[in-house]
Motif scaffolding. Structure first.
Motif, mmCIF file in Angstrom:
data_model
loop_
_atom_site.group_PDB
_atom_site.id
_atom_site.type_symbol
_atom_site.label_atom_id
_atom_site.label_comp_id
_atom_site.label_asym_id
_atom_site.label_seq_id
_atom_site.Cartn_x
_atom_site.Cartn_y
_atom_site.Cartn_z
ATOM 1 N N GLY A 198 -9.408 -4.016 -61.018
ATOM 2 C CA GLY A 198 -9.401 -4.408 -62.426
ATOM 3 C C GLY A 198 -9.494 -3.206 -63.355
ATOM 4 O O GLY A 198 -9.340 -2.066 -62.925
ATOM 5 N N ASP A 231 -14.205 -0.519 -60.966
ATOM 6 C CA ASP A 231 -12.997 -0.778 -60.166
ATOM 7 C C ASP A 231 -12.466 0.543 -59.630
ATOM 8 O O ASP A 231 -11.733 1.259 -60.302
ATOM 9 C CB ASP A 231 -11.946 -1.478 -61.032
ATOM 10 N N ARG A 271 -6.949 -1.537 -70.010
ATOM 11 C CA ARG A 271 -6.022 -2.464 -69.353
ATOM 12 C C ARG A 271 -4.847 -1.716 -68.723
ATOM 13 O O ARG A 271 -4.282 -2.142 -67.712
ATOM 14 C CB ARG A 271 -5.525 -3.518 -70.349
ATOM 15 N N MET A 281 -4.750 -0.717 -65.078
ATOM 16 C CA MET A 281 -4.258 -1.629 -64.035
ATOM 17 C C MET A 281 -2.806 -1.359 -63.650
ATOM 18 O O MET A 281 -2.297 -1.919 -62.687
ATOM 19 C CB MET A 281 -4.432 -3.083 -64.480
ATOM 20 N N ALA A 305 -6.186 -8.268 -55.529
ATOM 21 C CA ALA A 305 -7.327 -8.507 -56.404
ATOM 22 C C ALA A 305 -8.409 -9.254 -55.629
ATOM 23 O O ALA A 305 -8.153 -9.795 -54.555
ATOM 24 C CB ALA A 305 -6.890 -9.322 -57.612
ATOM 25 N N GLU A 338 -11.812 -8.544 -69.727
ATOM 26 C CA GLU A 338 -12.459 -7.415 -69.072
ATOM 27 C C GLU A 338 -11.963 -6.092 -69.664
ATOM 28 O O GLU A 338 -12.714 -5.150 -69.863
ATOM 29 C CB GLU A 338 -12.138 -7.486 -67.573
ATOM 30 N N THR A 355 -15.074 -12.755 -69.305
ATOM 31 C CA THR A 355 -15.649 -11.776 -68.391
ATOM 32 C C THR A 355 -17.142 -12.041 -68.232
ATOM 33 O O THR A 355 -17.836 -12.300 -69.208
ATOM 34 C CB THR A 355 -15.471 -10.345 -68.947
#
Lengths: 257, 257
Positions: free
Chosen positions: A72, A77, A116, A119, A148, B182, B214
């Motif tokens: 994520g 992450d 974001r 990702m 994921a 998130e 989230t």
């Protein structure tokens, strides 16, 4: 040759008990259906060196490796960083992943910000795995599939790659459920397993208020032999004074009391 | 010093997908409650050399090791044989285990036969662990606790040894559940984790029909600091235009969709 597999579940939240992992069982069943033998599953913490070490061990040991979790946008992450390290590859902002994510966020009130965009960063030689749920892709690099952790997303990803997996013969199973104790049938099971080559027999006791018994599970690639062996188990149960019934597939699971 | 732990789940039936393991999550929660950090869990197959190797690795690496499965009376129960090998010890028919099993089967119509007597055979230097459910004991050898695989029995055994475990401070947790993505909160979480030493922050996205959000999970041994950090996370969520709520303990689990 039989294809083998290993699963790596990455996440402190599983090890703290907060989150129940359901991914091992789900993937295990899918692999079993297509004749791939799951040899080991590990649940490991959010620690780069542990992830790198586990990936490198598994990818050299098994035909396929599946990792779940840690791809994520947030600071915890760290799976992708670890994968790059394990394969000694550089990371890059993947153009196709950027395109998909841009499209996904267009027309929403969600900003496609720096976090974001993380990702879309994957190892240079990886190929994308579709995410039918929330766009942010997984990826494949050599024999490692990076999924994921959210079950629904993982399942969607798995189904987009399932045709890339080369399975073997499906392993059929029969369950002989009986009302006699495991200790009573033990010797007979050993004899029957020795008699029928290629058949693996496991036995699982169950205890319920007022009753107990044993589920005998037979597994084999050869269905005819499997049926013969199952009948012999049932006969042994009857000879020992018990009752039993053969179930064709895995509908009974007495172990989760 | 913080006590650590590893869990070894032994059984082909888990890896084939037939049986869902519930023991990792159950033990993980128990350990978390008494301040022992579970570092890794492995699900391995019924293979002596794999079991021996995993036991030897774990017992040298962690304060406590818990194994589940493979101590029943049948031919596929090979855990005890493997434990003896790992510790380089001889096996013996334990007198106290024989006494308990004899008592258990007395007055029933179950014969305490050779297969069942196998359950009384344990390594010479092991000490018995009570089985409040079905008499056949588990055992402890050095820092390894050998449990049955059936959840109810395993749980009973665990509770009889829980006072022998030296935990640390309990790890408290707060969950800040929010309706923002998130990727929006990622930078703030990184900042807050850096600001509050000793607090670990994880973030877990959730997706439901019509909504997403989230869950931010904060964990620490220090409850006052934890509350401060949780409030700062909530404030950050509000500043980003979202709503959120702080939950005191682990009641929310959005990951199992």
């Amino acid at each position: 040759m039989v294809s083998t597999a290993g699963i790596i579940i990455i996440g402190d939240e599983i090890l703290s008990g907060r989150t129940k992992d359901t991914n091992v069982n789900w993937i295990a069943s899918e692999l079993n259906n297509i004749g791939i033998r799951l040899i080991e599953a590990r649940i490991i913490c959010d620690d780069i060196s542990t992830i790198v070490e586990t990936i490198n061990l598994f990818r050299n040991k098994f035909t396929y490796v599946f990792s779940c979790g840690g791809i994520g946008p947030t600071h915890d992450d760290i799976t992708t960083e670890s994968v790059a390290k394990a394969f000694n590859q550089k990371l890059e902002k993947n153009r196709e992943a950027m395109r998909r994510l841009t499209l996904h966020f267009e027309g929403t009130n969600i900003e496609f910000n720096e976090a974001r965009q993380k990702m879309a960063i994957i190892p240079v030689n990886a190929t994308l795995i579709d995410n039918p749920v929330s766009a942010a892709p997984g990826y494949k690099i050599e024999n490692l599939f990076v999924f994921a952790g959210v079950p629904k997303i993982m399942q969607g990803m798995f189904h987009t790659i399932i045709n890339d997996l080369t399975g073997g013969k499906k392993l059929f199973s029969r369950t002989v459920s009986s009302n006699i104790g495991e200790g009573m049938i033990a010797k007979e099971l050993e004899r029957i397993e020795k008699k029928f080559l290629g058949i693996k027999i496991g036995s699982y006791p169950y205890f319920k208020p007022g009753s107990f018994g044993t589920s005998v599970v037979l597994r084999s690639e050869e269905e005819i032999q499997l049926d013969k062996a199952s009948k012999e188990v049932l006969k042994a149960i009857n000879n020992l004074g018990g009752n039993g019934k053969i179930y064709e597939e895995d509908q009974v699971d007495e172990r989760n009391l």
